[in-house]
Motif scaffolding. Structure first.
Motif, PDB file in Angstrom:
ATOM      1  N   TYR A  30       0.836  -1.202   0.000  1.00  0.00           N
ATOM      2  CA  TYR A  30       0.000   0.000   0.000  1.00  0.00           C
ATOM      3  C   TYR A  30       0.875   1.257   0.000  1.00  0.00           C
ATOM      4  N   GLY A  31       1.908   1.266   0.811  1.00  0.00           N
ATOM      5  CA  GLY A  31       2.805   2.415   0.860  1.00  0.00           C
ATOM      6  C   GLY A  31       3.484   2.677  -0.467  1.00  0.00           C
ATOM      7  N   LEU A  32       3.914   1.622  -1.137  1.00  0.00           N
ATOM      8  CA  LEU A  32       4.555   1.787  -2.449  1.00  0.00           C
ATOM      9  C   LEU A  32       3.561   2.301  -3.489  1.00  0.00           C
ATOM     10  N   GLN A  33       2.338   1.782  -3.464  1.00  0.00           N
ATOM     11  CA  GLN A  33       1.314   2.257  -4.398  1.00  0.00           C
ATOM     12  C   GLN A  33       0.949   3.710  -4.103  1.00  0.00           C
ATOM     13  N   SER A  68       9.002 -14.066  -7.668  1.00  0.00           N
ATOM     14  CA  SER A  68       8.294 -13.563  -6.490  1.00  0.00           C
ATOM     15  C   SER A  68       8.156 -14.655  -5.427  1.00  0.00           C
ATOM     16  N   ARG A  69       7.756 -15.844  -5.859  1.00  0.00           N
ATOM     17  CA  ARG A  69       7.593 -16.957  -4.902  1.00  0.00           C
ATOM     18  C   ARG A  69       8.945 -17.420  -4.373  1.00  0.00           C
ATOM     19  N   LEU A  70       9.982 -17.335  -5.196  1.00  0.00           N
ATOM     20  CA  LEU A  70      11.320 -17.699  -4.745  1.00  0.00           C
ATOM     21  C   LEU A  70      11.809 -16.733  -3.674  1.00  0.00           C
ATOM     22  N   TYR A 109       9.722  -6.048  -4.988  1.00  0.00           N
ATOM     23  CA  TYR A 109       9.845  -6.751  -6.271  1.00  0.00           C
ATOM     24  C   TYR A 109       8.485  -6.823  -6.968  1.00  0.00           C
ATOM     25  N   ASP A 110       7.449  -7.218  -6.209  1.00  0.00           N
ATOM     26  CA  ASP A 110       6.113  -7.304  -6.805  1.00  0.00           C
ATOM     27  C   ASP A 110       5.641  -5.940  -7.299  1.00  0.00           C
ATOM     28  N   HIS A 111       5.936  -4.899  -6.545  1.00  0.00           N
ATOM     29  CA  HIS A 111       5.526  -3.547  -6.946  1.00  0.00           C
ATOM     30  C   HIS A 111       6.238  -3.126  -8.226  1.00  0.00           C
TER      31      HIS A 111
END
Length: 121
Positions: A30-33, A68-70, A109-111
């Motif tokens: 949320y903070g990154l978004q 991401s899962r790694l 990473y996801d962001h």
């Protein structure tokens, strides 16, 4: 007679650690978004960031999902290793720091990959 309970060696607060990690992931995402929306000049960055997180229905490409899962599994493994190798107050400190760093890397990473994918559209 023994009732079906977990072994006495297991930490009874494991689920709290897991829920804390997921809550931390959501908070960091949320903070990154929010930061991205504020930089783009959104009139309501808090609401827009919340809608962005809620509207993440597009699956990640297979390569990004694997990485991401790694990252998630390596972070969990490092956190577990820190818990196994330490005890007492040092355990709480090392596990907390390791978990925060791992979840931050995972969320970042996801962001970054989600931002790049949405920019291509």
């Amino acid at each position: 007679m023994h009732l079906a309970r977990g072994s006495s060696d297991d930490d009874p607060y494991v689920w709290l650690w897991v829920l804390g990690a997921l809550a931390l992931y959501a908070l960091i995402s949320y903070g990154l978004q929010y930061r991205a929306r504020a930089r783009r000049g959104s009139a309501h960055p808090a609401q827009d960031a919340l809608h962005d997180l809620k509207d993440r229905e597009d699956p990640q490409p297979p390569g990004n999902r694997f990485v991401s899962r790694l990252i998630m599994l390596c972070g969990a493994g490092l956190t577990g290793l820190a818990a196994y190798l330490t005890s007492g107050a040092l355990r709480v400190l090392t596990v907390g720091i390791t978990a925060v760093v791992a979840v931050t890397v995972w969320a970042y990473y996801d962001h970054r990959t989600e931002t790049r994918a949405s920019a291509r559209r």
